[in-house]
Design a protein around this motif. Structure first.
Motif, short mmCIF file in Angstrom:
data_model
loop_
_atom_site.label_atom_id
_atom_site.label_comp_id
_atom_site.label_asym_id
_atom_site.label_seq_id
_atom_site.Cartn_x
_atom_site.Cartn_y
_atom_site.Cartn_z
N ASP A 197 14.87 30.68 14.92
CA ASP A 197 15.84 30.77 15.98
C ASP A 197 16.71 32.14 16.35
N GLY A 246 16.98 25.01 21.48
CA GLY A 246 15.97 24.09 20.82
C GLY A 246 15.51 22.93 22.02
N TRP A 254 20.93 23.29 15.96
CA TRP A 254 20.79 23.67 17.13
C TRP A 254 22.43 24.43 17.54
N GLY A 305 12.79 26.06 13.51
CA GLY A 305 14.16 26.37 13.80
C GLY A 305 14.83 27.60 13.02
#
Length: 533
Positions: free
Chosen positions: A91, A428, A480, A88
């Protein structure tokens, strides 16, 4: 089709091990471009615009070294639709998963290509992707597709503005001479196909094309028509679907969505055919009680070019706000894997969305909270807290935080108490679309006719004064973003943060170059910063 290495088994693991590194070295710079004949500064890559398409095979690693050569703006790159499992911190959302990449700084993104299909990259800094920093990502499967095609092409759809976004955003957020009321989205000046007008796409006769359609717009949705050609949908947001012929229906796409189509060309070259893209502006204006300026054209035309020596016909006469138009309801698509409705629900989140004002400026609230950007990226807050602390939503500040446990089946009910439509994107994940109302369909009051195998997407439109219900299993620990993908609305904070299994994030390690860009940001208080790269 291969979707995720988490479910591949031995074959997928071996295939991933045999994947290659796709390495890109990007300098994000200002470029002068004139996609509709009006020259203006745009944000390009390595001195070029449009930005390049990325092609990779499933199992590859995408490695992108990014240098911010803009000089006057920070940046960050999000890889839209790619799940970033246990990854993550790649991202690419400043303030959420990383610090801002300031001018003259450099950082590296490493993104496993674990999903086949059509995706895109774009800046998640305010206003940058409508100013040009965006491009398609096509992840090719290494096994034969379950449908036949001869060749591939990519078609991007977007709206375009002559004025740079910082100035337009200022007019949108702060009432002034050019926008005395504030809160009214500026009208685009053009509709672009593959970042140009009058686009001519050369095709061969009697050939089946797999067309990767990416909606890279900024505000309105898009309705796509290819005159006198049948099209069949085979993927949506990377999810393979049972082949769905469009027939007389029109394809409607909202900002952030992707559709893969099959189209077989005719067996002669005696004519060229118009491609029509109509913006949803009529409907947007109806909802906002605004009138269309006289002479304004919200539509664009490109062509399938069979023969460059033949005429290029005008687009068909279509009015997108005509209630008789038969748009495909994408909720009715059926995933090819027939994944059953996930059940039972362990965590239900009800999000009531309202338009509001903060300090006299337009804004949005979710459950009476308006998003306030944190001083430290939310991911870093979770990672550098202890496990028990990380599960407390109050740790994260006013970011509309929603904490869920690992493995939970999560249902999100979003009630749109606003008289406009909003495309919602969840980072995600893809999610099952359990139900969605038509315009003015009302707020959640129980379940209707739920499919046993619901469609999955990562971006879905909620209609005015209506609602949607989505579900997913929380198997991807991370932070997310869940937000409206209309850039104007992101500017006025229409977003929430899904904090997924934060008690499992403490063993992750942020790359040194990601921490180094934080500088004097408070992230430096959470972990030792490395020396120069």
């Amino acid at each position: 089709m291969i979707r995720s290495l988490l479910t591949l088994g031995l074959y997928g693991v071996v295939q991933h091990a045999l994947g290659k590194n796709v390495y890109l070295d990007w300098n994000i710079t200002w470029v002068i471009a004139a996609p509709d004949g009006y020259a203006r500064p745009v944000i390009g890559i390595n001195g070029q615009w449009p930005c390049p398409q990325i092609d990779a095979d499933v199992g590859d690693n995408l490695i992108v070294d990014v240098y911010n050569g803009l000089g006057n703006q920070s940046t960050g790159i999000h890889w839209h639709g790619l799940h970033q499992n246990y990854n993550g911190y790649m991202d690419g959302v400043p303030g959420v998963t990383q610090c801002e990449l300031q001018p003259h700084q450099r950082m590296r993104y490493i993104v496993p290509m674990n999903q086949t299909g059509t995706y895109w990259y774009h800046s998640h800094e305010p206003g940058q992707y409508p100013d040009g920093l965006r491009g398609p990502i096509i992840v090719h499967d290494t096994v034969p597709a379950p449908f036949h095609y001869d060749e591939e092409m990519t078609l991007t759809l977007s709206d375009w503005y002559h004025v740079q976004m910082p100035l337009l955003v200022e007019d949108f957020v702060v009432p002034g001479d050019h926008a005395p009321y504030g809160g009214e989205e500026p009208l685009p000046n053009a509709v672009l196909f593959n970042d140009a007008i009058n686009t001519k796409i050369k095709v061969k006769p009697d050939t089946t094309y797999l067309i990767h359609v990416v909606c890279m717009g900024n505000w309105a949705g898009h309705a796509l028509v290819i005159d006198d050609h049948d099209m069949t949908i085979v993927r949506a947001d990377g999810i393979e679907v049972e082949p769905h012929p469009l027939g007389p229906q029109y394809l409607r796409m909202t900002v952030g969505q992707r559709i893969d189509l099959l189209l077989t060309t005719k067996n002669d070259t005696s004519k060229n055919y118009a491609i029509w893209d109509g913006l949803d502006i009529d409907e947007m204006f109806v909802q906002e009680a605004r009138s269309m300026p006289e002479g304004y054209n919200p539509n664009g035309t490109a062509w399938l070019m069979y023969n460059e020596d033949m005429p290029f016909p005008p687009a068909p006469e279509i009015h997108i706000n005509n209630a008789s138009l038969d748009f495909l309801d994408d909720v009715t698509l059926i995933p090819r894997d027939h994944l059953p409705l996930i059940d039972p629900i362990q965590h239900q989140l009800i999000l009531d969305v309202y338009s509001t004002t903060v300090d006299g400026k337009p804004a949005y609230s979710i459950n009476n909270m308006t998003y306030t950007a944190p001083d430290v990226p939310t991911l870093y807050t979770a990672m550098y807290s202890n496990e028990d602390e990380s599960m407390d939503p109050s740790l994260y500040g006013d970011v509309n935080p929603f904490v869920v446990n690992y493995g939970d089946v999560v249902e999100i009910i979003l009630n749109n108490h606003h008289d406009n439509l909003h495309p919602w994107h969840l980072h995600g994940h893809d999610f099952q679309v359990v139900q969605r109302t038509y315009p003015y369909g009302g707020y959640f009051n129980g379940y209707g006719n739920i499919s046993a195998t619901p469609m999955r997407r990562d971006t879905i439109m909620v209609e005015p004064e209506g609602h949607f219900v989505i579900r997913f299993r929380a198997m991807n620990p991370g932070i997310w973003m869940f937000h409206c993908h209309v850039e104007w609305h992101v500017e006025v904070r229409l977003m929430a943060i899904l904090i997924e299994a934060p008690d499992q994030l403490q063993n992750l390690t942020i790359p040194d170059d990601h921490l180094a860009i934080c500088g004097n940001n408070k992230a430096s208080n959470w972990a030792p910063l490395p020396g120069p790269l």
